[in-house]
Design an enzyme around this catalytic site. Structure first.
Site, PDB file in Angstrom:
ATOM      1  CG  HIS A  84      -0.485   4.134   4.858  1.00 52.35           C
ATOM      2  ND1 HIS A  84      -1.712   3.769   5.834  1.00 52.35           N
ATOM      3  CD2 HIS A  84      -0.478   2.505   4.697  1.00 52.35           C
ATOM      4  CE1 HIS A  84      -1.083   2.690   6.062  1.00 52.35           C
ATOM      5  NE2 HIS A  84      -0.929   1.972   5.368  1.00 52.35           N
ATOM      6  CB  CYS A 131      -1.105  -0.158   1.317  1.00 56.78           C
ATOM      7  SG  CYS A 131      -0.203  -0.115   2.598  1.00 56.78           S
TER       8      CYS A 131
END
Length: 339
Positions: free
Chosen positions: A244, A131
Site C-alpha cells: 500500500h 493495514c
C-alpha cells in the site's frame, strides 16, 4: 523459554499463511500450532518449521488449551468465535474490524502504543488496526511526539491483496485478458481493476466517505489518543498486487523542517527513510513488498500553510499491515504480560 499453543484462524487465506510464515521467521515460541479454517479447506496441509500441519474446521470447541489466537477470517467469524476463544482462556489478536473501536479493547501498533497491550485482560481480545492506518501511524507518531499534529489529509493507493486471494486472481486474469484482447470477468470489484484505479474501498456511508476511509479516521484518533484530531481520508484501490502507498499531508502544532522530519524518522522504530529525489530514490510498493519496515520519502514542506509537511509512505500491507503487526503484539504479550 516457555512455549505457547497458538491457533491461526483463517489459516489458508492470504494473511493467515503470512501469519504462519511470520511465526516461523521470527522464531516465535510455538509449542503446538493449530490451523483453523472453513470446511472448504478441510484436507489441506500447511508447512511450519518443516512439518506439515492439517487444517481443521473452525468450531466452538477449537480453542481448548489454546493460549494465543491469531484471527484473520473476516469480521463475522471474529464476532462469533473470538469471545468463545477468550472464554476458553485464549488471548485473541484479531485482524478484522470487528472490535477495533470498542472502548475496552486495545487497538495496537507495537511501535506506537505498546503500553495499551496491558489492557487486554478485560475481554482477552486485542485488535489489529487497518493495514493503511498501521503504516501511517508508524510514520506519524514520532513526528506527533516531537511537534504535535493538528490535521492529517491522506490519500491511499491500496494493493488488491488487501481484498484477498480472489482479488489477486482477478487482477491477474483481467490483465491477461486485456493484453490478449479477450473478454474479462468482473466479480470482486464493481469495476475493472486491471489498468484502473477505483476510489471505492468497502461500502459507502451516509457521510459520503467509505467505511475504509472512516476506519483510518477513527483508528488513527484512537491509537494516537487524540479524539479531536482533524483527519480526512480518500482510499483508492490500484492494480498492484502487494504494497500500500499513501500520500500524507500533515499540519503540525509547531514548525518542523523536512530535514528535521528525516532525522526523526531515520531513528524511528520500524521506519526506513528513502528520500533522494535527485537519484529518483523514493519508496515503491514493489520494493516494500516482502519487507517488514514502513518506508517514507518525498518529505517536503507544504508551502500552502505555515506548518505543513508532505510525505509518501509505503509498506507491505500483508506483512506490517496485518500478519507482522499481529505477531509483534503477541511477542510483547508473552514478554511482558503472560505468565
Amino acid at each position: 523459554m516457555r512455549e505457547y499453543n497458538v491457533a491461526v484462524v483463517g489459516a489458508t487465506g492470504v494473511v493467515g499463511t503470512e501469519m504462519i510464515s511470520t511465526l516461523e521467521r521470527r522464531n516465535f515460541p510455538v509449542k503446538e500450532l493449530i490451523l483453523l479454517a472453513s470446511e472448504r479447506s478441510l484436507g489441506r496441509e500447511l508447512t511450519f518449521r518443516g512439518k506439515d500441519y492439517p487444517v481443521r474446521v473452525l468450531s466452538e470447541d477449537s480453542f481448548k488449551d489454546v493460549e494465543i489466537g491469531l484471527f484473520s477470517a473476516g469480521g463475522n467469524i471474529s464476532r462469533r468465535f473470538a469471545p468463545v476463544a477468550a472464554k476458553d482462556g485464549c488471548v485473541v489478536i484479531d485482524n478484522t474490524s470487528a472490535f477495533r473501536m470498542e472502548p475496552d479493547i486495545p487497538l495496537v501498533v507495537p511501535e506506537v502504543n505498546p503500553e495499551d497491550i496491558g489492557a487486554y485482560g478485560t475481554r482477552r481480545i486485542i485488535a489489529n488496526p487497518n493495514c493503511s492506518t498501521i503504516q501511517m501511524v508508524v510514520a506519524l507518531k514520532p513526528i506527533h511526539d516531537a511537534v504535535g499534529i493538528k490535521r492529517i489529509v491522506v490519500s491511499t493507493y491500496q494493493a488488491v491483496s488487501g481484498t484477498g486471494k480472489d482479488a489477486i486472481e482477478e487482477l491477474t486474469g483481467q490483465t491477461r485478458a486485456l493484453l490478449s484482447l479477450k473478454e474479462l470477468e468482473i466479480k470482486v470489484y464493481p469495476h475493472r481493476i486491471a489498468f484502473n484505479c477505483l476510489p471505492h474501498i468497502d461500502v459507502f456511508l451516509d457521510n459520503g466517505y467509505t467505511k475504509e476511509e472512516m476506519k483510518m479516521v477513527d483508528e488513527t484518533r484512537k491509537i494516537l489518543k487524540t479524539p479531536s484530531m482533524a483527519v480526512t481520508a480518500t482510499t483508492v484501490r490500484v492494480p498492484v498486487f502487494y504494497g500500500h502507498s499513501e500520500s500524507v499531508n500533515i499540519e503540525t502544532e509547531r514548525k518542523i523542517t523536512p530535514d528535521e522530519v528525516r532525522e526523526i524518522l531515520s531513528s524511528a522504530p520500524g521506519v526506513t527513510v528513502i528520500d533522494n529525489p535527485d537519484l529518483s530514490e523514493y519508496p515503491l510498493a514493489s520494493d516494500a513488498a516482502g519487507k517488514d519496515d514502513t518506508f517514507v520519502g518525498r518529505i517536503r514542506e507544504d508551502e500552502s500553510i505555515p506548518n505543513g509537511i508532505n510525505m509518501w509512505i509505503v509498506a507491505d500491507n500483508i506483512r506490517k499491515g496485518a500478519a507482522l503487526n499481529a505477531v509483534q503484539i503477541a511477542e510483547i504479550l508473552i514478554d511482558k504480560h503472560l505468565d
